[in-house]
Design a protein around this motif. Structure first.
Motif, PDB file in Angstrom:
ATOM      1  N   TRP A 203       0.832  -1.204   0.000  1.00  0.00           N
ATOM      2  CA  TRP A 203       0.000   0.000   0.000  1.00  0.00           C
ATOM      3  C   TRP A 203       0.871   1.260   0.000  1.00  0.00           C
ATOM      4  N   LEU A 204       1.929   1.263   0.796  1.00  0.00           N
ATOM      5  CA  LEU A 204       2.821   2.415   0.838  1.00  0.00           C
ATOM      6  C   LEU A 204       3.505   2.628  -0.510  1.00  0.00           C
ATOM      7  N   ARG A 207       1.050   4.228  -2.834  1.00  0.00           N
ATOM      8  CA  ARG A 207       0.896   5.647  -2.520  1.00  0.00           C
ATOM      9  C   ARG A 207       2.102   6.446  -3.012  1.00  0.00           C
ATOM     10  N   ALA A 210       1.744   6.784  -6.709  1.00  0.00           N
ATOM     11  CA  ALA A 210       0.668   7.723  -7.016  1.00  0.00           C
ATOM     12  C   ALA A 210       1.150   9.159  -6.858  1.00  0.00           C
ATOM     13  N   PHE A 211       1.960   9.419  -5.819  1.00  0.00           N
ATOM     14  CA  PHE A 211       2.521  10.754  -5.620  1.00  0.00           C
ATOM     15  C   PHE A 211       3.450  11.130  -6.767  1.00  0.00           C
TER      16      PHE A 211
END
Length: 222
Positions: A203-204, A207, A210-211
């Motif tokens: 998940w990290l 993220r 995505a950033f």
């Protein structure tokens, strides 16, 4: 058969597990950087006008993509010392991850490059740019924008593949979990916790990607 859950060994080993998570992140990020370098370099070499260079790149891709990652990491760690190349477990894992991810990155990036119209390339050359400048300024960034979701999925898989490095005792989450499990014999508790950690790590990573996508590859709002 009754089984009483006991997470005491997991709680006591939590600092080591968290350190193992950091080791996993370090292996994954280092492998990804190497994979990107190999991917971009491989795409450039595959467009070479020299056939032997193109054949070598194609051979590299086919060999890596059609052999198990475990065999690749064993080859680097156990076979290369016979040729005088001896590496510690962590550098071995990084190199193996970079090579494995790089073979897939070449094909993914090449697909993005091929999606760029020849007209844009010709326009860059007409403006007086060198081929290297055209590749870097006109082709590469739009290509990366197009293939970033596929590259993200591949790199998340690469992150999870770090667990295979436990086979050569590289310091990462799975190797730490194996040590705690062998000392406590609490297999369910240990690997239940490790499963949760890998879900958080994935998940990290998602993220983070995505950033990066929003920061560097999103289209400007007009």
């Amino acid at each position: 058969m009754n089984y009483t859950l006991d997470f005491t060994p997991v709680i006591e080993g939590l600092p080591d597990l968290l350190a193992g998570c950091l080791g996993t992140f370090m292996l994954a990020i280092s492998g990804m950087i190497m994979a990107i370098v190999i991917g971009i370099g491989g795409v450039a070499l595959r467009q070479s006008r020299f056939k032997p260079v193109r054949w070598l790149v194609i051979a590299f891709i086919e060999i890596i993509r059609n052999t198990p990652f475990l065999v690749q990491i064993f080859f680097i760690y156990f076979a290369l010392p016979l040729a005088g190349v001896r590496l510690d477990p962590t550098p071995t894992a990084i190199i193996a991850l970079g090579i494995n991810g790089g073979a897939y990155a070449i094909e993914i990036i090449r697909g993005g490059v091929q999606s760029i119209s020849k007209g844009q390339m010709e326009a860059g050359l007409a403006l007086g740019l060198h081929k290297a400048q055209v590749f870097r300024l006109i082709i590469l960034k739009p290509a990366l924008r197009a293939i970033f979701p596929s590259l993200t999925s591949q790199f998340v898989l690469l992150t999870l593949s770090t667990s295979i490095a436990s086979a050569i005792s590289a310091y990462e989450l799975t190797s730490v979990a194996q040590r705690i499990e062998s000392d406590s014999f609490r297999s369910f508790e240990v690997y239940f916790t490790v499963t949760a950690f890998y879900l958080v790590i994935s998940w990290l990573m998602m993220r983070l990607f995505a950033f990066i996508s929003a920061r560097y590859f999103s289209y400007p709002v007009k």
